[in-house]
Design a protein around this motif. Sequence first.
Motif, PDB file in Angstrom:
ATOM      1  N   VAL A 128       0.866  -1.177   0.000  1.00  0.00           N
ATOM      2  CA  VAL A 128       0.000   0.000   0.000  1.00  0.00           C
ATOM      3  C   VAL A 128       0.904   1.229   0.000  1.00  0.00           C
ATOM      4  CG1 VAL A 128      -1.811  -1.215   1.273  1.00  0.00           C
ATOM      5  CG2 VAL A 128      -0.181   0.199   2.528  1.00  0.00           C
ATOM      6  N   ILE A 129       0.352   2.340  -0.440  1.00  0.00           N
ATOM      7  CA  ILE A 129       1.131   3.565  -0.424  1.00  0.00           C
ATOM      8  C   ILE A 129       1.065   4.197   0.960  1.00  0.00           C
ATOM      9  CG2 ILE A 129      -0.795   4.994  -1.247  1.00  0.00           C
ATOM     10  CD1 ILE A 129       2.996   5.410  -2.025  1.00  0.00           C
ATOM     11  N   ALA A 130       2.187   4.693   1.452  1.00  0.00           N
ATOM     12  CA  ALA A 130       2.213   5.347   2.760  1.00  0.00           C
ATOM     13  C   ALA A 130       1.424   6.658   2.701  1.00  0.00           C
ATOM     14  CB  ALA A 130       3.653   5.621   3.187  1.00  0.00           C
ATOM     15  N   PRO A 131       0.726   6.993   3.781  1.00  0.00           N
ATOM     16  CA  PRO A 131      -0.036   8.251   3.766  1.00  0.00           C
ATOM     17  C   PRO A 131       0.851   9.472   3.563  1.00  0.00           C
ATOM     18  CG  PRO A 131       0.004   7.264   5.966  1.00  0.00           C
ATOM     19  CD  PRO A 131       0.505   6.234   5.012  1.00  0.00           C
ATOM     20  N   SER A 132       2.118   9.392   3.960  1.00  0.00           N
ATOM     21  CA  SER A 132       3.013  10.537   3.765  1.00  0.00           C
ATOM     22  C   SER A 132       3.139  10.902   2.293  1.00  0.00           C
ATOM     23  CB  SER A 132       4.381  10.254   4.365  1.00  0.00           C
ATOM     24  OG  SER A 132       4.881   9.005   3.919  1.00  0.00           O
ATOM     25  N   ILE A 152      -5.671  16.056   6.623  1.00  0.00           N
ATOM     26  CA  ILE A 152      -4.841  15.056   7.311  1.00  0.00           C
ATOM     27  C   ILE A 152      -5.724  14.083   8.085  1.00  0.00           C
ATOM     28  CG2 ILE A 152      -3.136  14.699   9.133  1.00  0.00           C
ATOM     29  CD1 ILE A 152      -1.944  15.641   6.483  1.00  0.00           C
ATOM     30  N   ASP A 153      -6.758  14.582   8.742  1.00  0.00           N
ATOM     31  CA  ASP A 153      -7.677  13.694   9.464  1.00  0.00           C
ATOM     32  C   ASP A 153      -8.323  12.698   8.505  1.00  0.00           C
ATOM     33  OD1 ASP A 153      -7.109  14.977  11.829  1.00  0.00           O
ATOM     34  OD2 ASP A 153      -8.938  16.199  11.839  1.00  0.00           O
ATOM     35  N   ASP A 154      -8.750  13.180   7.345  1.00  0.00           N
ATOM     36  CA  ASP A 154      -9.358  12.296   6.347  1.00  0.00           C
ATOM     37  C   ASP A 154      -8.334  11.291   5.813  1.00  0.00           C
ATOM     38  OD1 ASP A 154     -11.831  13.521   6.565  1.00  0.00           O
ATOM     39  OD2 ASP A 154     -11.532  14.831   4.823  1.00  0.00           O
ATOM     40  N   LEU A 155      -7.112  11.775   5.549  1.00  0.00           N
ATOM     41  CA  LEU A 155      -6.063  10.920   5.007  1.00  0.00           C
ATOM     42  C   LEU A 155      -5.711   9.805   5.989  1.00  0.00           C
ATOM     43  CD1 LEU A 155      -3.803  10.158   3.033  1.00  0.00           C
ATOM     44  CD2 LEU A 155      -2.419  12.014   4.016  1.00  0.00           C
ATOM     45  N   VAL A 156      -5.571  10.120   7.255  1.00  0.00           N
ATOM     46  CA  VAL A 156      -5.229   9.119   8.263  1.00  0.00           C
ATOM     47  C   VAL A 156      -6.326   8.051   8.328  1.00  0.00           C
ATOM     48  CG1 VAL A 156      -4.950   8.740  10.752  1.00  0.00           C
ATOM     49  CG2 VAL A 156      -3.719  10.599   9.621  1.00  0.00           C
ATOM     50  N   ALA A 157      -7.574   8.482   8.314  1.00  0.00           N
ATOM     51  CA  ALA A 157      -8.676   7.522   8.360  1.00  0.00           C
ATOM     52  C   ALA A 157      -8.697   6.635   7.119  1.00  0.00           C
ATOM     53  CB  ALA A 157     -10.004   8.265   8.505  1.00  0.00           C
ATOM     54  N   GLU A 158      -8.451   7.223   5.958  1.00  0.00           N
ATOM     55  CA  GLU A 158      -8.459   6.445   4.718  1.00  0.00           C
ATOM     56  C   GLU A 158      -7.284   5.471   4.664  1.00  0.00           C
ATOM     57  OE1 GLU A 158     -10.883   6.810   1.789  1.00  0.00           O
ATOM     58  OE2 GLU A 158     -11.721   7.085   3.786  1.00  0.00           O
ATOM     59  N   ALA A 159      -6.112   5.919   5.113  1.00  0.00           N
ATOM     60  CA  ALA A 159      -4.949   5.034   5.104  1.00  0.00           C
ATOM     61  C   ALA A 159      -5.136   3.870   6.079  1.00  0.00           C
ATOM     62  CB  ALA A 159      -3.690   5.825   5.461  1.00  0.00           C
ATOM     63  N   GLU A 160      -5.699   4.155   7.250  1.00  0.00           N
ATOM     64  CA  GLU A 160      -5.989   3.069   8.191  1.00  0.00           C
ATOM     65  C   GLU A 160      -6.934   2.051   7.564  1.00  0.00           C
ATOM     66  OE1 GLU A 160      -8.251   2.096  12.411  1.00  0.00           O
ATOM     67  OE2 GLU A 160      -8.295   4.132  11.599  1.00  0.00           O
ATOM     68  N   VAL A 204      -1.116   6.717  11.755  1.00  0.00           N
ATOM     69  CA  VAL A 204      -1.859   5.579  11.211  1.00  0.00           C
ATOM     70  C   VAL A 204      -1.445   4.289  11.908  1.00  0.00           C
ATOM     71  CG1 VAL A 204      -2.338   4.233   9.139  1.00  0.00           C
ATOM     72  CG2 VAL A 204      -2.153   6.728   8.992  1.00  0.00           C
ATOM     73  N   LEU A 205      -0.159   4.048  12.014  1.00  0.00           N
ATOM     74  CA  LEU A 205       0.327   2.784  12.576  1.00  0.00           C
ATOM     75  C   LEU A 205      -0.104   2.607  14.027  1.00  0.00           C
ATOM     76  CD1 LEU A 205       3.893   2.815  11.009  1.00  0.00           C
ATOM     77  CD2 LEU A 205       2.031   1.259  10.428  1.00  0.00           C
ATOM     78  N   ARG A 247       6.367   2.805  13.800  1.00  0.00           N
ATOM     79  CA  ARG A 247       5.806   1.743  14.633  1.00  0.00           C
ATOM     80  C   ARG A 247       5.403   0.558  13.767  1.00  0.00           C
ATOM     81  NH1 ARG A 247       3.538   3.445  19.364  1.00  0.00           N
ATOM     82  NH2 ARG A 247       3.432   1.209  19.830  1.00  0.00           N
ATOM     83  N   ALA A 248       6.360  -0.008  13.082  1.00  0.00           N
ATOM     84  CA  ALA A 248       6.104  -1.128  12.170  1.00  0.00           C
ATOM     85  C   ALA A 248       6.788  -2.377  12.695  1.00  0.00           C
ATOM     86  CB  ALA A 248       6.605  -0.806  10.770  1.00  0.00           C
TER      87      ALA A 248
END
Length: 354
Positions: A128-132, A152-160, A204-205, A247-248
């Motif tokens: 997957v592509i990293a949210p960064s 950013i809030d939307d991006l974090v939720a979508e990446a999760e 996200v992590l 945190r991977a």
Amino acid sequence: MSIPTEPIGSIPRPSDLLTAMAEHAAGRLGDDDLAAAQDAAVADTIARLERIGSPVLVDGEQSKPSFATYPIAGLGDLAPDGAVIPFADGHTRQLPRLTAGPFRYGARAATYLQAARRHTALPVKQAVIAPSALSLLYPADGIAGYPRKAFIDDLVAEAEADIRGCLDAGAHVVQLDFTEGRLSLKLDPSGGLLEQFVALNNQVLERFTDAERARIGVHTCPGGDQDSTHSADVDYAALLPTLFTLRAGNFYVELAGEADPGRVLDLIAAHLPAQAGIFVGVTDPIDPAVETPEQVRDRVLEAARRLPAERLGTCDDCGFAPFADDTSTSRDTAFAKIAARVEGTALAAEALGA
């Protein structure tokens, strides 16, 4: 002992698929016919990986327009004049620019995973592509009515959701592609941008449990497109200490293409988090020469002298064709390099066991 080995992701598309993509772009081929060509390429990719003996499979990203832009393919509210990524040979890639919110993924990686798993019973890895990377879609001058914090809030939720969907769909592991990490140090040598990227990815992590993060990894490389890189001149010493604060559960680190791999291994040993797995690159997709299994074996043994053998794995340095139109490496060469990685890793495991 055994040593895990995994592909990174993309594999050059077969000529039939490249033709179908061109015909579809020209309006001479329908969506269903393109989807059939993509599925045939996925099936062939998986079958060839199985014949090689790869213990973990990928779909080769045969259906993705690129490793970075699959979530936004076909979306509206995008302009073509986004961030430009320059490569050492002079060519560039350009991201689109977001023009309105809210930001939502148009496609999720789990759909690629589910399509791949129809063709095999073996473990399948999903990149997957990293949210960064997707944070670069937001323009520097902002968007009226859609502040950066909301984005950013939307991006974090979508990446999760993208990662969680893959875990729930049975991914062996999920790999975040974080090539922009090393690139960020070229854009901002102070490291401030890298720290922002890592903080965003950790947002996200940190939404995942320890058990879930054990199945999530991060891949770093200096880019690989049309046999060129965008940040190979950036010193790993500036990247790895911050990278390893992600945190991977696993890290996939480009190594075969480095001028001084021993120095990089020492840096990894000094900064690798406790318990994290480390997959080192033992094949270089940019080098046209196919590595021998013995070369791979020796690279693994060198890594095992510096890193905890029980946490060591191998991988390719990066994907072989992260953008769908990249034909700089042939499909046969990619599979030959993967075969050398699989066989050479087994030889190293045998040597270490003895």
